[in-house]
Design a protein around this motif. Sequence first.
Motif, PDB file in Angstrom:
ATOM      1  N   GLN A 220       3.090 -35.185-109.042  1.00 26.60           N
ATOM      2  CA  GLN A 220       3.525 -33.918-109.621  1.00 26.60           C
ATOM      3  C   GLN A 220       4.074 -34.144-111.023  1.00 26.60           C
ATOM      4  OE1 GLN A 220       6.232 -31.735-107.157  1.00 26.60           O
ATOM      5  NE2 GLN A 220       6.617 -30.154-108.681  1.00 26.60           N
ATOM      6  N   ALA A 221       3.508 -33.440-111.985  1.00 29.63           N
ATOM      7  CA  ALA A 221       3.969 -33.544-113.359  1.00 29.63           C
ATOM      8  C   ALA A 221       5.392 -33.005-113.475  1.00 29.63           C
ATOM      9  CB  ALA A 221       3.039 -32.771-114.295  1.00 29.63           C
ATOM     10  N   GLY A 222       6.145 -33.581-114.367  1.00 29.03           N
ATOM     11  CA  GLY A 222       7.518 -33.130-114.584  1.00 29.03           C
ATOM     12  C   GLY A 222       8.491 -33.926-113.748  1.00 29.03           C
ATOM     13  N   SER A 223       8.398 -33.764-112.429  1.00 27.36           N
ATOM     14  CA  SER A 223       9.318 -34.485-111.553  1.00 27.36           C
ATOM     15  C   SER A 223       8.839 -35.901-111.261  1.00 27.36           C
ATOM     16  CB  SER A 223       9.477 -33.734-110.226  1.00 27.36           C
ATOM     17  OG  SER A 223       8.258 -33.743-109.491  1.00 27.36           O
ATOM     18  N   ASN A 224       7.555 -36.172-111.545  1.00 21.71           N
ATOM     19  CA  ASN A 224       6.960 -37.477-111.254  1.00 21.71           C
ATOM     20  C   ASN A 224       7.127 -37.873-109.793  1.00 21.71           C
ATOM     21  OD1 ASN A 224       5.987 -37.925-113.869  1.00 21.71           O
ATOM     22  ND2 ASN A 224       7.922 -38.826-114.539  1.00 21.71           N
TER      23      ASN A 224
ATOM     24  N   VAL B 270       8.830 -41.263-104.286  1.00 22.47           N
ATOM     25  CA  VAL B 270       7.600 -41.406-103.521  1.00 22.47           C
ATOM     26  C   VAL B 270       7.874 -40.884-102.115  1.00 22.47           C
ATOM     27  CG1 VAL B 270       5.865 -42.978-102.596  1.00 22.47           C
ATOM     28  CG2 VAL B 270       6.863 -43.412-104.847  1.00 22.47           C
ATOM     29  N   VAL B 271       7.084 -39.917-101.675  1.00 23.51           N
ATOM     30  CA  VAL B 271       7.258 -39.330-100.346  1.00 23.51           C
ATOM     31  C   VAL B 271       6.038 -39.693 -99.505  1.00 23.51           C
ATOM     32  CG1 VAL B 271       7.593 -37.226 -99.007  1.00 23.51           C
ATOM     33  CG2 VAL B 271       8.597 -37.422-101.304  1.00 23.51           C
ATOM     34  N   VAL B 272       6.269 -40.392 -98.411  1.00 26.24           N
ATOM     35  CA  VAL B 272       5.200 -40.770 -97.498  1.00 26.24           C
ATOM     36  C   VAL B 272       5.271 -39.845 -96.291  1.00 26.24           C
ATOM     37  CG1 VAL B 272       4.194 -42.613 -96.111  1.00 26.24           C
ATOM     38  CG2 VAL B 272       5.346 -43.157 -98.277  1.00 26.24           C
ATOM     39  N   ASN B 273       4.274 -38.990 -96.130  1.00 19.76           N
ATOM     40  CA  ASN B 273       4.258 -37.997 -95.061  1.00 19.76           C
ATOM     41  C   ASN B 273       3.103 -38.320 -94.112  1.00 19.76           C
ATOM     42  OD1 ASN B 273       4.606 -35.713 -93.495  1.00 19.76           O
ATOM     43  ND2 ASN B 273       3.601 -34.338 -94.943  1.00 19.76           N
TER      44      ASN B 273
ATOM     45  N   GLN C 244       9.968 -48.577-109.951  1.00 21.13           N
ATOM     46  CA  GLN C 244      11.110 -48.348-110.826  1.00 21.13           C
ATOM     47  C   GLN C 244      11.592 -46.905-110.765  1.00 21.13           C
ATOM     48  OE1 GLN C 244       9.803 -49.092-114.863  1.00 21.13           O
ATOM     49  NE2 GLN C 244       8.113 -47.651-114.758  1.00 21.13           N
ATOM     50  N   ASN C 245      12.886 -46.752-111.045  1.00 22.55           N
ATOM     51  CA  ASN C 245      13.503 -45.455-111.333  1.00 22.55           C
ATOM     52  C   ASN C 245      13.264 -44.402-110.263  1.00 22.55           C
ATOM     53  OD1 ASN C 245      14.276 -46.597-113.802  1.00 22.55           O
ATOM     54  ND2 ASN C 245      12.388 -45.909-114.791  1.00 22.55           N
ATOM     55  N   GLY C 246      13.649 -44.696-109.025  1.00 22.73           N
ATOM     56  CA  GLY C 246      13.494 -43.693-107.989  1.00 22.73           C
ATOM     57  C   GLY C 246      13.694 -44.258-106.606  1.00 22.73           C
ATOM     58  N   GLN C 247      13.068 -43.589-105.637  1.00 21.65           N
ATOM     59  CA  GLN C 247      13.228 -43.994-104.248  1.00 21.65           C
ATOM     60  C   GLN C 247      11.977 -43.659-103.462  1.00 21.65           C
ATOM     61  OE1 GLN C 247      16.457 -41.726-102.594  1.00 21.65           O
ATOM     62  NE2 GLN C 247      15.429 -39.763-102.867  1.00 21.65           N
ATOM     63  N   VAL C 248      11.830 -44.342-102.328  1.00 21.98           N
ATOM     64  CA  VAL C 248      10.751 -44.069-101.395  1.00 21.98           C
ATOM     65  C   VAL C 248      11.361 -43.431-100.158  1.00 21.98           C
ATOM     66  CG1 VAL C 248       8.917 -45.062 -99.978  1.00 21.98           C
ATOM     67  CG2 VAL C 248       9.384 -46.007-102.264  1.00 21.98           C
TER      68      VAL C 248
ATOM     69  N   PRO D 197      12.038 -54.443-110.636  1.00 23.27           N
ATOM     70  CA  PRO D 197      13.248 -54.546-111.462  1.00 23.27           C
ATOM     71  C   PRO D 197      14.530 -54.202-110.731  1.00 23.27           C
ATOM     72  CG  PRO D 197      11.951 -52.625-112.070  1.00 23.27           C
ATOM     73  CD  PRO D 197      11.112 -53.413-111.126  1.00 23.27           C
ATOM     74  N   GLY D 198      14.415 -53.532-109.566  1.00 23.78           N
ATOM     75  CA  GLY D 198      15.601 -53.270-108.763  1.00 23.78           C
ATOM     76  C   GLY D 198      15.981 -51.822-108.641  1.00 23.78           C
ATOM     77  N   SER D 199      15.286 -50.944-109.376  1.00 25.86           N
ATOM     78  CA  SER D 199      15.648 -49.533-109.365  1.00 25.86           C
ATOM     79  C   SER D 199      14.859 -48.715-108.343  1.00 25.86           C
ATOM     80  CB  SER D 199      15.454 -48.930-110.761  1.00 25.86           C
ATOM     81  OG  SER D 199      14.140 -49.173-111.232  1.00 25.86           O
ATOM     82  N   LYS D 200      13.964 -49.371-107.583  1.00 24.69           N
ATOM     83  CA  LYS D 200      13.250 -48.681-106.505  1.00 24.69           C
ATOM     84  C   LYS D 200      12.849 -49.693-105.438  1.00 24.69           C
ATOM     85  CE  LYS D 200      10.039 -45.587-107.392  1.00 24.69           C
ATOM     86  NZ  LYS D 200       8.720 -45.095-107.857  1.00 24.69           N
ATOM     87  N   ASP D 201      13.382 -49.516-104.239  1.00 24.44           N
ATOM     88  CA  ASP D 201      13.022 -50.345-103.098  1.00 24.44           C
ATOM     89  C   ASP D 201      11.682 -49.846-102.554  1.00 24.44           C
ATOM     90  OD1 ASP D 201      12.749 -51.600-100.614  1.00 24.44           O
ATOM     91  OD2 ASP D 201      14.840 -51.314-100.044  1.00 24.44           O
ATOM     92  N   PRO D 202      10.638 -50.694-102.472  1.00 22.48           N
ATOM     93  CA  PRO D 202       9.352 -50.225-101.947  1.00 22.48           C
ATOM     94  C   PRO D 202       9.430 -49.720-100.512  1.00 22.48           C
ATOM     95  CG  PRO D 202       9.105 -52.327-103.069  1.00 22.48           C
ATOM     96  CD  PRO D 202      10.575 -52.071-102.950  1.00 22.48           C
ATOM     97  N   ARG D 203      10.378 -50.217 -99.740  1.00 22.71           N
ATOM     98  CA  ARG D 203      10.580 -49.825 -98.344  1.00 22.71           C
ATOM     99  C   ARG D 203       9.279 -49.942 -97.537  1.00 22.71           C
ATOM    100  NH1 ARG D 203      13.810 -44.547 -97.209  1.00 22.71           N
ATOM    101  NH2 ARG D 203      14.045 -45.647 -95.229  1.00 22.71           N
ATOM    102  N   GLY D 204       8.669 -51.095 -97.639  1.00 22.60           N
ATOM    103  CA  GLY D 204       7.441 -51.379 -96.914  1.00 22.60           C
ATOM    104  C   GLY D 204       7.002 -52.789 -97.237  1.00 22.60           C
ATOM    105  N   ALA D 205       6.007 -53.281 -96.527  1.00 21.15           N
ATOM    106  CA  ALA D 205       5.463 -54.599 -96.790  1.00 21.15           C
ATOM    107  C   ALA D 205       4.576 -54.567 -98.029  1.00 21.15           C
ATOM    108  CB  ALA D 205       4.675 -55.103 -95.580  1.00 21.15           C
ATOM    109  N   VAL D 206       4.530 -55.688 -98.747  1.00 22.13           N
ATOM    110  CA  VAL D 206       3.728 -55.797 -99.964  1.00 22.13           C
ATOM    111  C   VAL D 206       2.792 -56.989 -99.837  1.00 22.13           C
ATOM    112  CG1 VAL D 206       3.779 -56.338-102.436  1.00 22.13           C
ATOM    113  CG2 VAL D 206       5.402 -54.681-101.485  1.00 22.13           C
ATOM    114  N   LEU D 207       1.489 -56.717 -99.978  1.00 23.04           N
ATOM    115  CA  LEU D 207       0.462 -57.751-100.033  1.00 23.04           C
ATOM    116  C   LEU D 207      -0.086 -57.748-101.452  1.00 23.04           C
ATOM    117  CD1 LEU D 207      -1.521 -59.816 -98.794  1.00 23.04           C
ATOM    118  CD2 LEU D 207      -2.924 -57.878 -98.027  1.00 23.04           C
TER     119      LEU D 207
END
Length: 324
Positions: free
Chosen positions: A154-158, A185-188, A207-211, A235-245
């Motif tokens: 979404q533009a604006g709110s990113n 980031v919203v995972v539905n 970066q710069n947000g949350q999941v 960088p520390g400003s957003k936890d991916p809250r999931g596994a990363v491959l």
Amino acid sequence: MSSRWMYSTLTAALLCPAAALAALVGPANDYNVFVFGTGSFASQFSDTEGSMAAGGNVSLNGYTVASAIAGNPALAPNPARLVVGGNLQASNGGVGVGQNGALYVGGTTSLTSFTATGGQFGQTLVDFSAAETLYRDLSLGLGALGANGTTTLQAGSNTLTLNGSSTTLNVFSLSAADLTASQSVVVNAPGGSTVLVNVFGPSATFQNGQVSFAGGASSAYLLYNFVNATSVLLPGSKDPRGAVLAPLAGVQGGFGAMTGQLVTGSFGGLNGAQFGNTQFNLNPFQGELPGVTPIPLPAAGWLLLSAVAGLSMTTRRRRARDLA
């Protein structure tokens, strides 16, 4: 013979049916952080809640490995462990709750006020070279899966929203640029379903947000697959809250948390710094990956596939131009 038919046939030839993969396949399943091949790991003033394994050299300062795992010297291997294929240099820390974990080291060891009362042993637990092949092939196979979910930035709110309706597997295709640009980031997706996010692009940053999660989706069932990225930044400003491959990437981390398992080629600091600082929280991946195992091809095979894909895109462009 159409280029589209050729591409579909070659893609199918790279994949063969196999049993569904519960959790992470292979040796990485046992570790919070897993660095394959001869990749290095360097971090300070932080911790990894689960066990760690790295095929190259490991440098730690003010660091605890398996900080949430109770070691047991009577078990082989110790459930709280640090596995190092290369050399280990560590100071001011330890392994396991109460520092009763164990070290498994293939090279030399230099310890200063770093304790693992469960003992030190040679490294025979992990074949890091075979693991590199396994996870690179796995990433390619997962990346070839078609998306059945939708992504909206979404533009604006990113705000990046991933909407999936499958009760078993939700696959998303996402550009690294959109992931980097996103804030929230919203995972539905339905509860208990696996969420596979295939990310394409050379570099990505959390970066710069949350999941966050909706519809019952859970971080334990989320896997980010960075198919071709050579750089992933935390960088520390957003936890991916999931596994990363991220099999082709060097992951760089600042102060902050990653809640999930990491499987990658190396880990170090941001902007060329030797040491990263990311805190890796224990959150084992519980999803069920699709029953697809990639069949390794020589380099010529991947070049042929790329050429056919390019031919298919060129053909579509020509048809579009002729119809204009």
